[in-house]
Design a protein around this motif. Structure first.
Motif, PDB file in Angstrom:
ATOM      1  N   UNK A  73       0.818  -1.212   0.000  1.00  0.00           N
ATOM      2  CA  UNK A  73       0.000   0.000   0.000  1.00  0.00           C
ATOM      3  C   UNK A  73       0.854   1.265   0.000  1.00  0.00           C
ATOM      4  N   UNK A  74       2.080   1.155   0.522  1.00  0.00           N
ATOM      5  CA  UNK A  74       2.948   2.329   0.622  1.00  0.00           C
ATOM      6  C   UNK A  74       4.230   2.207  -0.199  1.00  0.00           C
ATOM      7  N   UNK A  75       4.219   1.252  -1.122  1.00  0.00           N
ATOM      8  CA  UNK A  75       5.351   1.053  -2.050  1.00  0.00           C
ATOM      9  C   UNK A  75       6.693   0.996  -1.326  1.00  0.00           C
ATOM     10  N   UNK A  76       6.732   0.207  -0.250  1.00  0.00           N
ATOM     11  CA  UNK A  76       7.948   0.086   0.540  1.00  0.00           C
ATOM     12  C   UNK A  76       8.726  -1.151   0.106  1.00  0.00           C
ATOM     13  N   UNK A  77       9.948  -0.936  -0.357  1.00  0.00           N
ATOM     14  CA  UNK A  77      10.860  -2.008  -0.722  1.00  0.00           C
ATOM     15  C   UNK A  77      12.134  -1.806   0.073  1.00  0.00           C
ATOM     16  N   UNK A  78      12.703  -2.893   0.582  1.00  0.00           N
ATOM     17  CA  UNK A  78      13.830  -2.801   1.505  1.00  0.00           C
ATOM     18  C   UNK A  78      15.144  -3.230   0.868  1.00  0.00           C
ATOM     19  N   UNK A  79      16.218  -2.709   1.427  1.00  0.00           N
ATOM     20  CA  UNK A  79      17.576  -3.177   1.152  1.00  0.00           C
ATOM     21  C   UNK A  79      18.142  -3.620   2.490  1.00  0.00           C
ATOM     22  N   UNK A  80      18.601  -4.875   2.558  1.00  0.00           N
ATOM     23  CA  UNK A  80      19.095  -5.429   3.824  1.00  0.00           C
ATOM     24  C   UNK A  80      20.600  -5.645   3.747  1.00  0.00           C
ATOM     25  N   UNK A  81      21.255  -5.499   4.905  1.00  0.00           N
ATOM     26  CA  UNK A  81      22.706  -5.641   4.979  1.00  0.00           C
ATOM     27  C   UNK A  81      23.090  -6.346   6.278  1.00  0.00           C
ATOM     28  N   UNK A  82      23.966  -7.343   6.178  1.00  0.00           N
ATOM     29  CA  UNK A  82      24.438  -8.064   7.357  1.00  0.00           C
ATOM     30  C   UNK A  82      25.263  -7.117   8.232  1.00  0.00           C
ATOM     31  N   UNK A  96      14.832   1.746   3.608  1.00  0.00           N
ATOM     32  CA  UNK A  96      13.796   1.835   2.577  1.00  0.00           C
ATOM     33  C   UNK A  96      13.310   3.271   2.469  1.00  0.00           C
ATOM     34  N   UNK A  97      12.598   3.513   1.388  1.00  0.00           N
ATOM     35  CA  UNK A  97      11.905   4.785   1.225  1.00  0.00           C
ATOM     36  C   UNK A  97      10.417   4.456   1.249  1.00  0.00           C
ATOM     37  N   UNK A  98       9.676   5.201   2.040  1.00  0.00           N
ATOM     38  CA  UNK A  98       8.246   4.980   2.212  1.00  0.00           C
ATOM     39  C   UNK A  98       7.499   5.911   1.275  1.00  0.00           C
ATOM     40  N   UNK A  99       6.660   5.348   0.410  1.00  0.00           N
ATOM     41  CA  UNK A  99       5.931   6.129  -0.597  1.00  0.00           C
ATOM     42  C   UNK A  99       6.877   6.947  -1.467  1.00  0.00           C
ATOM     43  N   UNK A 100       8.062   6.412  -1.704  1.00  0.00           N
ATOM     44  CA  UNK A 100       9.028   7.099  -2.549  1.00  0.00           C
ATOM     45  C   UNK A 100       9.720   8.268  -1.879  1.00  0.00           C
ATOM     46  N   UNK A 101       9.457   8.485  -0.605  1.00  0.00           N
ATOM     47  CA  UNK A 101      10.112   9.584   0.116  1.00  0.00           C
ATOM     48  C   UNK A 101      10.321   9.159   1.564  1.00  0.00           C
ATOM     49  N   UNK A 102      10.997   9.971   2.301  1.00  0.00           N
ATOM     50  CA  UNK A 102      11.227   9.656   3.707  1.00  0.00           C
ATOM     51  C   UNK A 102      12.286   8.585   3.873  1.00  0.00           C
ATOM     52  N   UNK A 103      12.754   8.464   5.059  1.00  0.00           N
ATOM     53  CA  UNK A 103      13.815   7.528   5.364  1.00  0.00           C
ATOM     54  C   UNK A 103      13.293   6.544   6.400  1.00  0.00           C
ATOM     55  N   UNK A 104      13.171   5.288   6.000  1.00  0.00           N
ATOM     56  CA  UNK A 104      12.738   4.235   6.918  1.00  0.00           C
ATOM     57  C   UNK A 104      13.921   3.308   7.159  1.00  0.00           C
ATOM     58  N   UNK A 105      14.044   2.847   8.390  1.00  0.00           N
ATOM     59  CA  UNK A 105      15.163   1.979   8.755  1.00  0.00           C
ATOM     60  C   UNK A 105      14.715   0.957   9.772  1.00  0.00           C
ATOM     61  N   UNK A 106      15.522  -0.065   9.910  1.00  0.00           N
ATOM     62  CA  UNK A 106      15.235  -1.056  10.935  1.00  0.00           C
ATOM     63  C   UNK A 106      16.390  -1.999  11.134  1.00  0.00           C
ATOM     64  N   UNK A 107      16.193  -2.880  12.083  1.00  0.00           N
ATOM     65  CA  UNK A 107      17.193  -3.896  12.392  1.00  0.00           C
ATOM     66  C   UNK A 107      16.461  -5.195  12.708  1.00  0.00           C
TER      67      UNK A 107
END
Length: 164
Positions: A73-82, A96-107
């Protein structure tokens, strides 16, 4: 007193595992997600402070169906790194970028059992990350934790520390 020997964890190659996790996530394949989990696995997902806990492979699969629907729904695609791997644990970050903008991160933290399946998974998501000096970040912190926000601002000024 006799102690029962603990079966040691078997862990897949970290780079391969994380690359597969990225692909599976971006393909929105909940069935493939389920195959990496042990039957009685536990998965904890924290989204900007809201925690959800899933028990068992089937509940985890259904949870990822819902997560993937939200990602779509928000076009979120991730890039993961060890980040780290060893002793039956793999840790990776994601961006990731949420809706093509913004900075999303996680662990993510993945713990493996003696069969090489994930028995415990923790996922921390931060969907809107901003420098601490940004007005948005300051307002979010001030609304949720006014005293903490004020104390942090005072300390940053006192020590001359500003994040950009």
């Amino acid at each position: 007193m006799a102690t029962r020997a603990r079966k040691s964890s078997v862990m897949p190659d970290a780079a391969t595992f994380v690359a597969d996790a990225e692909r599976i996530t971006n393909e929105r394949d909940a069935d493939a997600v389920a195959t990496v989990f042990a039957e009685r696995a536990r998965s904890e997902v924290i989204n900007d402070g809201a925690v959800e806990v899933y028990q068992g492979r089937e509940q985890i699969r259904r949870a990822w169906q819902a997560i993937f629907a939200g990602m779509d729904a928000h076009r979120l695609f991730v890039a993961k790194k060890v980040v780290a791997a060893g002793d039956g644990v793999i840790v990776n970050t994601w961006t990731a970028r949420l809706n093509g903008r913004g900075d999303s991160r996680g662990i993510e933290v993945w713990r493996f059992d003696a069969d090489g399946l994930v028995h415990d998974h923790q996922l921390y998501n931060y969907l809107s990350v901003h420098p601490s000096s940004s007005l948005v970040a300051r307002l979010r912190l001030a609304l949720a934790y006014p005293r903490t926000a004020l104390d942090m601002l005072r300390a940053q000024r006192r020590f001359g520390v500003w994040s950009r």
